[in-house]
Structure formats: structure tokens, C-alpha cells
Design an enzyme around this catalytic site. Structure first.
Site, PDB file in Angstrom:
ATOM      1  N   HIS A 263       0.795  -1.237   0.000  1.00  0.00           N
ATOM      2  CA  HIS A 263       0.000   0.000   0.000  1.00  0.00           C
ATOM      3  C   HIS A 263       0.813   1.266   0.000  1.00  0.00           C
ATOM      4  O   HIS A 263       0.240   2.359  -0.025  1.00  0.00           O
ATOM      5  CB  HIS A 263      -0.921   0.047   1.219  1.00  0.00           C
ATOM      6  CG  HIS A 263      -2.124  -0.825   1.090  1.00  0.00           C
ATOM      7  ND1 HIS A 263      -3.295  -0.379   0.527  1.00  0.00           N
ATOM      8  CD2 HIS A 263      -2.335  -2.110   1.432  1.00  0.00           C
ATOM      9  CE1 HIS A 263      -4.185  -1.359   0.553  1.00  0.00           C
ATOM     10  NE2 HIS A 263      -3.630  -2.435   1.079  1.00  0.00           N
TER      11      HIS A 263
ATOM     12  N   LYS B   6      -9.608  13.703   4.074  1.00  0.00           N
ATOM     13  CA  LYS B   6      -8.697  12.553   4.097  1.00  0.00           C
ATOM     14  C   LYS B   6      -7.797  12.725   5.299  1.00  0.00           C
ATOM     15  O   LYS B   6      -7.801  13.782   5.930  1.00  0.00           O
ATOM     16  CB  LYS B   6      -7.876  12.482   2.807  1.00  0.00           C
ATOM     17  CG  LYS B   6      -7.245  13.815   2.407  1.00  0.00           C
ATOM     18  CD  LYS B   6      -6.484  13.740   1.093  1.00  0.00           C
ATOM     19  CE  LYS B   6      -7.365  13.735  -0.122  1.00  0.00           C
ATOM     20  NZ  LYS B   6      -7.261  12.521  -0.914  1.00  0.00           N
ATOM     21  N   ARG B   7      -7.023  11.702   5.650  1.00  0.00           N
ATOM     22  CA  ARG B   7      -6.054  11.861   6.722  1.00  0.00           C
ATOM     23  C   ARG B   7      -5.190  13.091   6.450  1.00  0.00           C
ATOM     24  O   ARG B   7      -4.885  13.408   5.300  1.00  0.00           O
ATOM     25  CB  ARG B   7      -5.172  10.614   6.813  1.00  0.00           C
ATOM     26  CG  ARG B   7      -5.900   9.404   7.351  1.00  0.00           C
ATOM     27  CD  ARG B   7      -6.326   9.601   8.775  1.00  0.00           C
ATOM     28  NE  ARG B   7      -5.174   9.701   9.637  1.00  0.00           N
ATOM     29  CZ  ARG B   7      -5.012   8.992  10.762  1.00  0.00           C
ATOM     30  NH1 ARG B   7      -5.936   8.139  11.159  1.00  0.00           N
ATOM     31  NH2 ARG B   7      -3.929   9.144  11.492  1.00  0.00           N
TER      32      ARG B   7
ATOM     33  N   LYS C  61      -0.129  14.498   1.358  1.00  0.00           N
ATOM     34  CA  LYS C  61      -1.445  14.759   0.777  1.00  0.00           C
ATOM     35  C   LYS C  61      -1.662  16.252   0.524  1.00  0.00           C
ATOM     36  O   LYS C  61      -2.607  16.646  -0.149  1.00  0.00           O
ATOM     37  CB  LYS C  61      -2.542  14.205   1.676  1.00  0.00           C
ATOM     38  CG  LYS C  61      -2.580  12.662   1.715  1.00  0.00           C
ATOM     39  CD  LYS C  61      -3.673  12.154   2.650  1.00  0.00           C
ATOM     40  CE  LYS C  61      -3.714  10.646   2.783  1.00  0.00           C
ATOM     41  NZ  LYS C  61      -4.512   9.977   1.732  1.00  0.00           N
TER      42      LYS C  61
ATOM     43  N   THR D 190      -8.816   6.415  -2.672  1.00  0.00           N
ATOM     44  CA  THR D 190     -10.157   5.924  -2.988  1.00  0.00           C
ATOM     45  C   THR D 190     -11.171   7.044  -2.774  1.00  0.00           C
ATOM     46  O   THR D 190     -12.247   7.011  -3.364  1.00  0.00           O
ATOM     47  CB  THR D 190     -10.539   4.710  -2.114  1.00  0.00           C
ATOM     48  OG1 THR D 190     -10.248   5.017  -0.748  1.00  0.00           O
ATOM     49  CG2 THR D 190      -9.792   3.460  -2.544  1.00  0.00           C
TER      50      THR D 190
ATOM     51  N   LYS E 186     -14.760   8.006  -4.849  1.00  0.00           N
ATOM     52  CA  LYS E 186     -16.069   8.246  -4.230  1.00  0.00           C
ATOM     53  C   LYS E 186     -16.615   9.607  -4.631  1.00  0.00           C
ATOM     54  O   LYS E 186     -17.801   9.760  -4.932  1.00  0.00           O
ATOM     55  CB  LYS E 186     -15.952   8.216  -2.703  1.00  0.00           C
ATOM     56  CG  LYS E 186     -15.471   6.932  -2.105  1.00  0.00           C
ATOM     57  CD  LYS E 186     -15.162   7.179  -0.615  1.00  0.00           C
ATOM     58  CE  LYS E 186     -14.247   6.122  -0.061  1.00  0.00           C
ATOM     59  NZ  LYS E 186     -13.687   6.514   1.259  1.00  0.00           N
TER      60      LYS E 186
HETATM   61  C1  LIG Z   1     -12.411   6.759   1.556  1.00  0.00           C
HETATM   62  C2  LIG Z   1     -11.970   7.124   2.901  1.00  0.00           C
HETATM   63  C3  LIG Z   1     -10.627   7.390   3.161  1.00  0.00           C
HETATM   64  C4  LIG Z   1      -9.568   7.378   2.069  1.00  0.00           C
HETATM   65  O1  LIG Z   1      -9.511   8.665   1.505  1.00  0.00           O
HETATM   66  P1  LIG Z   1      -8.301   9.108   0.546  1.00  0.00           P
HETATM   67  O2  LIG Z   1      -8.766  10.429   0.020  1.00  0.00           O
HETATM   68  O3  LIG Z   1      -8.201   8.088  -0.528  1.00  0.00           O
HETATM   69  O4  LIG Z   1      -7.098   9.212   1.385  1.00  0.00           O
HETATM   70  C5  LIG Z   1     -10.254   7.721   4.443  1.00  0.00           C
HETATM   71  N1  LIG Z   1     -11.157   7.792   5.432  1.00  0.00           N
HETATM   72  C6  LIG Z   1     -12.464   7.569   5.222  1.00  0.00           C
HETATM   73  C7  LIG Z   1     -13.416   7.687   6.355  1.00  0.00           C
HETATM   74  C8  LIG Z   1     -12.916   7.224   3.955  1.00  0.00           C
HETATM   75  O5  LIG Z   1     -14.218   6.982   3.762  1.00  0.00           O
END
Ligand SMILES: *Cc1c(COP(=O)(O)O)cnc(C)c1O
Length: 824
Positions: free
Chosen positions: A373, A563-564, A569, A671, A675
Site C-alpha cells: 500500500h 482525508k487523513r 497529501k 479511494t 467516491k
Molecule cells: C475513503 C476514505 C478514506 C480514504 O480517503 P483518501 O482520500 O483516498 O485518502 C479515508 N477515510 C475515510 C473515512 C474514507 O471513507
């Protein structure tokens, strides 16, 4: 709109009668659960009681399918997939279960008749937050897709008492509080007190020779902990299949030392129990102390050993002989956290079942596969040999033997190349002897996969280049995906209805969503799409007002980065561009600005100082900008606390713009990007991770790409780039840095961001200065498109239509075919 799967080919009257009967049945079931399962009268029931009763009633409707599928899998001798993951970021399950059963309308009406609002009831379920972010969420999406595709399998992980911390923002700073998802009982799980395995730690190894002359190792461990199983059924779309998620809880064999207790040592009497239970107490214990690091290793071995013992036992029961394990079981390691499985499965086969080394090794490699990952070296696990030896002495022996066999093969292929041998060795001799767990997972697996095309490519060229030279067929790509059932059907029912009217059941067949392209010039459709987006934004605006007291205008562009919080990022790039925009609006208020609401959410690791400072900066900028009458209406900044799956489900449907702006080469896939696009947001992003493949699928004209490419980042770093020169050439950027470092946003502590900005001036590892100008330019182009709503909406349609390939059903089907060899 739910499909009428239960009663096909019926007249409307018949269907209405059937619906009413179903509502009556569910009402009775809920009342019965409330009374007999929860012990409450309707008049006294709280929202949480209603949730429990409803969840129990829904769960009843899953069990028969679950048991039937389990019987069929055994009877037909089908191959099973075991997904080992230290994280499952599930979120709430109630709408997952009810909508996959096709019973949303039935439950809504039944609850309505009982005077209970279904939406509020759903909010009473705590999030199961047994993960940090993308990796854990991927595991949850994969479980749902495996059930939907009817692949027999189970997830294995840890049932943490406390999942990811609750984030509270006080005075702009992040504070962490324990989260207590189990405190009001978890209605989804089945405790299996009879499914218990012994997990051993420490002690010593006795090497003996049997009378027949073979070497045998006998491990005399010093400590025993019990792993107890808890199963949660995961139901697929339209109730086609159900798989278990089996999570392990740790406990001591003896809860109390009675002698000590009776001597008056009441705390000491329970110390062994506390030590054992610490293993499943919290997700990701802090690794800042040696004790924390050791606990992490104990967690990893604990869940791997319990899971392997469990699946070996099942295999023996069903097939009688372990030689057929690779034919009947596929074990997927989600990242390096379960990589000790390589040594543990060897131990089980050799020490417990008397197998020869080489046949055991064939079985291990034939059964295991590993998903990488991240390329970040600090995230590739390695254990100091002394620590590892103290916790798992027998496994260290096994790993040494694996390594010597492996180095023999390497030596044969690349003779007299000691650098090569040092690089592929399982032992890193440079940093005080450490075990390279990524290498172990690689060597013990028949397939190693990356999670996007770019990431897989970089894996071959960087971290695993030498192992790739040794085993050129092993690395494959499996680009991540997300489950459309949760991320469209459940979280965005309005848009889901439009998509289904246009394309049919995209939840059974993701390829159908492509048909939406045909609606890109259908103005009536575009109007309906815009109305749905508007409604979702109104709903989010309400949440923002309730949670942080900021009033935002739903007609402004909702520009979202959730996101985190991590330097790679680049929330900081977004914040700095926000400051530039703020400066520009103030000096030029009458330009044709596109009104924006910048929305941030995300957690920082508790020990990650810089990430926590970035959260503070977001809040400082928000306060300054939102209080400034000069920009009112044109720019608002919001930081929403406690990002989790449920908050994501609320924000994503309301997004206009999706920020996916990592330094190229550093985001393995992402991901969140998928979404957001699936929900009709346009992406501003770097050419990184799965953004690259998103470009291919939506078309270059429908996505805003900016910045350096991965190879350019690498070249820049190699020659030693010079942020000072770039800043000097970019007045807008220089002004931003100066204003932040001079304390414009932190008048209470003017030097707060001095170091943060100095980092950009001096080293700028994450290439903010390099990408700043092209990012700002992309944002102004986005403003222009925003001013032509028809163009914007058409692009939204192409984005939704282009996301089909990012269904986790596609990803799982690829794993099934290329890695697991199971039929779909
Ligand atoms: C999808 C998701 C992530 C991943 O987000 P990235 O933008 O790909 O880092 C992290 N936390 C939650 C709660 C998510 O639903």
C-alpha cells in the site's frame, strides 16, 4: 427506489399488498426484538433502543442465507478467500444490511408506523472505526464486494475495544479522545465463545533430533493468550451471498490470580489479564515507546496466528489434508501488518503437522499473496531482531532459514553480487539488524500487487526492484475500487435514483453506469442532477452550521479536501492557495470570482506534530477569512471535526470540487478520489495514484490535472531543487508565505508557523513551491468553468459515467481471477 426483487412479475396492486404485508411483518419483528431482545417497552424506548431492535430484526433476515451459503460452500468444496487485515473501517452497518436486503422502504414505513424516524435511528449507530483511513476502508469495501460477487470468504482482523480516536477541535487544535463503539452493545456480531485459540509468546526453542535422525524444534513459550472469535455477517447486494467478518478479541486464560487477590493484591491479581487484553484494546497503539512497538508486534502475531489456526482447522475438517491448502484456500495479506503469516504458516505445517521444509514452503507460497500500500520507506514495517527474538523466538529461526534458502536462489541467479544480496535479504544489516517484513511478505507470496497502475510501476522500479529482478512474474497491479452500494446507493439516494432510471441496476453490473454519458446533453437530466446536488449541499450546510456554527451558502462551490492529514497529501498546498485567493479577493473584490466554500476534514496521527499544526493553520485561516467582511460571500473556510465514514457519507454527495493534490508518486491509489467523482464532483488533482486512471476513464477534458509528474518529482529531488528560487519568481507565493510566517493568521502567537514556512523555503520535500503556480492556475480555470453551469454539469455526468471501472466489484473480480484463482 429499491428493485422489486422479492416479487417479480406482479401487478401493482399485488405489489402494494405484498409491501403492506412486509411492513406488518417487520413492525412485529421490531416490536418483538424491542421487548424480548432489548427488554424495553415502546413507550420507554430511546433512539438507541430502537436502533438495537431494528438491527436485530434486520440481522435475523440475514442468518438463513448465511448458514445456507456456508453449507453450500462446504458441500461443493469451493475455494475460500481469507482476507487478513489489521484494519476494517466499516462505519455504520444498518443501511448496508437493510438496503442490500432490498428492504429500505419496508423498514422505513414500518418504523414510520411505529413513530420512529429511520434517518435519526440510523444516526444512533456508532461508527465501527477499526481502521485509520483508506487501507481499512478498502478492506471494508472488499468484504462487501466479495459477498456481492458470491465469493466464499471471510475477513480476519482484531475486535478492538476502542477504534480510531474521536477528534475534538479545541481552539483550533486537535485533541484525541477514546472512542467507545462497543459501550452500548454491538447488535451485528455473534460472540463465538467456543471458537478459541491459544496464542503463544516468548520463551525459548529446544532443538532436538528424533530417533530417526530428523531435526525438530520445540517451542516452549512463556506466555499464553486466548483469541476469542466474534462474527459479523456481511451481506452482499440483493442478499445473494453472506460472508463472515471474524474479529478476534484477546483474553487471559485465567482472569484472576486468586492467591494474589486473597493476599490483598487486588490490582496485581488481574495484571496478567490486563497484559493479555491490551492486545485488542486499541487500534494502532502509539509506537513512540518500546512497549508500544512490542504491543503492535503482539497484535500482529495474535490475529495472524488465530486466523491461520482457524482456517487450517476448517481446511482439515473439510478436506482432510493440508497438501491441498493452495487449491482450496487463498490468503490475502492487506499490507505488511499480517506478513508474519509467512513464518507462522511454516511453523504450523512443519512443527505441528510434521511436514518437510520444501513441501511446506510450496504450500505457503501457493496460498499467500500480499498487497503493498505504500512506497514510503518509513511505512514499510521492520522489526529490530532482538525485539522480535524476545517475542517470537521460533519464528525468528524460521525466518533465518527462509532467508538462507532465499539467498541461495539469489546467489545462483546473480552470482558474486553482494550489494544485490544485501538488498534482497530479509535482514537489513544497516540499521542495527532489522527484519524487513515487506520482503518477507514478498518472498512468501505467489503474487504481490500494487493498488494503482502508477504505484505498481514504481514498486517494480523502487522498493522491490531487486526482488522483482529475482521473481519477475510476481508483481501485478490491482487498482483499488469502492463499493457503489455504500458510496452511491446509500449515501446519495437522490442521485442513485437518477442513475438507475437512466442506466438500470448499476449495483449488479458496474459497466451499465457508462450509459450515463448519453445524458450529458440532456438538459432536463442536467437540471435534475443539479437539483439533487443542491439538496445535498443544503443538507451539508445544515450540518456545518450545527457542528461548527458557520453559515455557508449552498449556491457557492463546495470545494472539498477530506482525508487523513499528511504532508504528502498536501492540505498545506490547498491552504496556501486559499490564502492567495483571500489576498486576491481583498485586493480585487470586483473580479468575477466564483464563490467558494473550502471544506476540510481529517485526522492527524496523535504523534504527528506537523500534521496537527496544519489542522491548527486551517482553523486559524478559517477564523480570519470568515470574520473578514471584505470577502463575505466569496470565500468561506470550514474545518469539520472528527472525519469518519459517516461524515464522509454526508460530505461526499455535496461536493462540487474534489481535491486530490498529493505530491506525485506518493499517493498509492486513493479511494476518496473515486467516491467523490462517483457523486458528481469534478477533480482537481496531480498525476498521482489512481488519478492517472481516472483521467483515462473520464477523459482529459473532464478533469483538472496540474503539477509535476512522478518522474519529475524524482528528478527534482535528485538534483536538489531550490524552493528559494521558485518563491522569488512567484510573487503570489512569496506573499502567502510571508503573511503566514508573519502571523497574519496567528496574531496570538506570531511565530506559530515560522518553522512550517521555513520548511518550505529551505527543503520543501513535498514540492509545494514547485506546484503552487500550476495549482493556482488550475483553480482559476475551475472558476471559469463554474461560471458556465451547463459545461460544469456535463463534466459531472462524464465523471459519474466514467467511474464504473472503479467499482470494487471490478477490483475483486480481478483478484479472483489473477491472484486467488476462484470463479466469479
Ligand atoms: C475513503 C476514505 C478514506 C480514504 O480517503 P483518501 O482520500 O483516498 O485518502 C479515508 N477515510 C475515510 C473515512 C474514507 O471513507
Amino acid at each position: 427506489m429499491e428493485p422489486a426483487i422479492k416479487f417479480p412479475h406482479r401487478s401493482p396492486e399485488k405489489m402494494k399488498a405484498q409491501h403492506e404485508q412486509a411492513v406488518t411483518d417487520i413492525k412485529a419483528a421490531i416490536i418483538s426484538k424491542l421487548t424480548l431482545g432489548v427488554g424495553k417497552d415502546a413507550a420507554q424506548a430511546t433512539e438507541r433502543d430502537w436502533f438495537l431492535a431494528t438491527a436485530l430484526a434486520a440481522r435475523d433476515r440475514v442468518i438463513h442465507r448465511w448458514l445456507a451459503e456456508e453449507r453450500a460452500t462446504r458441500a461443493e468444496g469451493r475455494k475460500r478467500v481469507y482476507y487478513l487485515s489489521l484494519e476494517f473501517l466499516i462505519g455504520r452497518l444498518i443501511s448496508d444490511v437493510i438496503s442490500n436486503l432490498g428492504l429500505t422502504d419496508v423498514f422505513r414505513d414500518a418504523l414510520g408506523d411505529l413513530g420512529v424516524d429511520f434517518n435519526r435511528l440510523q444516526a444512533a449507530e456508532p461508527d465501527a472505526a477499526l481502521g485509520n483511513g483508506g487501507l481499512g476502508r478498502l478492506a471494508a469495501c472488499f468484504m462487501e464486494s466479495m459477498a456481492t460477487l458470491g465469493i466464499p470468504g471471510s475477513g480476519y482482523g482484531i475486535r478492538y475495544d476502542h477504534g480510531l480516536f474521536r477528534q475534538v477541535i479545541k481552539d483550533g487544535w486537535q485533541h484525541e479522545y477514546p472512542e467507545n463503539w462497543l459501550s452500548f452493545r454491538n447488535p451485528w456480531e455473534f460472540a463465538r465463545p467456543e471458537v478459541i485459540y491459544d496464542i503463544h509468546f516468548g520463551g525459548r526453542v529446544e532443538n532436538t533430533t528424533t530417533p530417526r535422525g530428523t531435526q525438530r524444534a520445540v517451542w516452549h513459550p512463556e506466555e499464553r493468550v486466548e483469541a476469542v472469535a466474534f462474527d459479523t455477517p456481511i451481506v452482499g447486494w440483493q442478499d445473494r451471498h453472506v460472508n463472515p467478518l471474524r474479529l478476534w478479541s484477546a483474553r487471559a486464560p485465567d482472569p484472576l490470580r486468586l492467591d494474589a487477590f486473597n493476599r490483598g493484591d487486588h490490582v496485581g491479581a488481574a495484571s496478567a489479564q490486563a497484559r493479555a487484553e491490551a492486545i485488542s484494546k486499541v487500534l494502532y497503539p502509539s509506537d513512540e515507546t518500546p512497549a508500544g512497538r512490542e504491543l503492535r508486534l503482539r497484535q500482529e502475531y495474535f490475529f495472524v496466528s488465530a486466523s491461520l489456526q482457524d482456517l487450517v482447522q476448517r481446511h482439515l475438517r473439510d478436506f482432510g489434508d493440508l497438501h491441498s491448502l493452495p487449491l482450496n484456500a487463498a490468503i490475502q495479506l492487506n499490507d505488511t501488518h499480517p506478513s508474519i503469516a509467512v513464518a507462522e504458516l511454516m511453523r504450523i505445517l512443519i512443527d505441528l503437522h510434521g511436514m518437510e521444509w520444501s513441501e511446506a514452503w510450496q504450500i505457503v507460497v501457493g496460498t499467500l499473496s500480499y498487497t503493498n500500500h505504500t512506497l514510503l520507506p518509513e511505512a514499510l514495517e521492520s522489526w529490530p531482531v532482538p525485539l522480535f527474538e524476545r517475542v517470537l523466538p521460533r519464528h525468528l529461526q524460521i525466518i533465518y532459514r527462509i532467508n538462507s534458502e532465499h539467498l541461495k536462489v539469489a546467489e545462483e541467479k546473480f552470482p558474486d553480487d553482494s550489494d544485490f544480496l544485501a538488498s534482497v535479504s530479509l535482514i537489513d544489516e544497516h540499521h542495527g539488524r532489522r527484519l524487513r517484513m515487506g520482503h518477507l511478505a514478498f518472498i512468501g507470496s505467489h503474487r504481490i500487487n500494487g493498488v494503482s497502475g502508477l504505484h505498481t510501476d514504481l514498486m517494480r522500479k523502487t522498493v522491490f526492484s531487486d526482488l522483482h529482478a529475482l521473481y519477475p512474474d510476481r508483481i501485478v497491479n490491482k487498482t483499488n475500487g469502492v463499493t457503489f452500494r455504500r458510496w452511491l446507493n446509500q449515501s446519495n439516494p437522490g442521485l442513485s435514483k437518477l442513475v438507475r432510471e437512466a442506466c438500470g441496476d448499476v449495483y449488479s453490473d458496474w459497466t451499465r453506469i457508462k450509459k450515463l454519458d448519453e445524458y450529458a446533453n440532456d438538459s432536463a437530466f442536467l437540471e435534475k442532477l443539479a437539483a439533487e446536488k443542491r439538496a445535498n449541499k443544503v443538507a451539508l450546510a445544515k450540518v456545518i452550521r450545527e457542528r461548527v456554527g458557520i453559515v455557508v451558502d449552498p449556491s457557492a462551490m463546495f470545494d472539498i479536501q477530506i482525508k487523513r492529514i499528511h504532508e504528502y497529501k498536501r492540505q498545506l498546498l490547498n491552504l496556501m492557495e486559499t490564502v492567495a485567493l483571500y489576498n486576491a479577493i481583498r485586493s480585487n473584490p470586483n473580479r468575477n470570482w466564483a464563490p467558494r466554500v473550502k471544506i476540510f476534514a481529517g485526522k492527524a496521527a496523535a504523534s504527528y506534530k506537523t500534521a496537527k499544526l496544519i489542522i491548527k493553520l486551517a482553523n486559524d485561516i478559517a477564523r480570519t477569512v470568515n470574520d473578514d467582511p471584505a470577502v463575505r460571500g466569496l470565500l468561506k473556510v470550514v474545518f469539520l471535526p472528527n472525519y469518519n465514514v459517516s461524515l464522509a457519507e454526508c460530505i461526499i454527495p455535496a461536493a462540487d470540487l474534489s481535491e486530490q493534490i498529493s505530491t506525485a508518486g506518493m499517493e498509492a491509489s486513493g479511494t476518496g478520489n473515486m467516491k467523490l467523482a462517483l457523486n458528481g464532483a469534478l477533480t482537481v488533482g496531480t498525476y498521482d495514484g489512481a488519478n492517472v486512471e481516472m483521467c483515462d476513464n473520464v477523459g482529459d477534458d473532464n478533469i483538472f490535472i496540474f503539477g509535476l509528474h512522478a518522474h519529475e518529482v524524482e528528478e527534482c529531488r535528485a538534483i536538489g531543487h531550490n524552493p528559494g528560487a521558485i518563491i522569488a519568481k512567484t510573487p503570489m507565493l512569496a506573499e502567502v508565505i510571508e503573511s503566514i510566517e508573519q502571523g497574519v493568521f496567528s496574531p496570538d502567537d506570531k511565530s506559530r508557523y515560522g518553522e512550517l514556512m521555513a520548511g518550505i523555503r529551505n527543503s520543501d520535500y513535498y514540492m509545494i513551491s514547485n506546484d503552487f503556480a500550476s495549482y493556482a492556475e488550475a483553480q482559476r480555470k475551475i472558476d471559469q468553468v463554474w461560471h458556465t453551469p451547463d459545461v460544469w454539469r456535463r463534466m459531472c455526468v462524464h465523471n459519474i459515467a466514467g467511474m464504473g471501472w472503479f467499482s470494487s466489484d471490478r477490483t475483486i473480480a480481478e483478484y479472483a481471477e489473477d491472484i486467488w484463482s476462484v470463479p466469479v
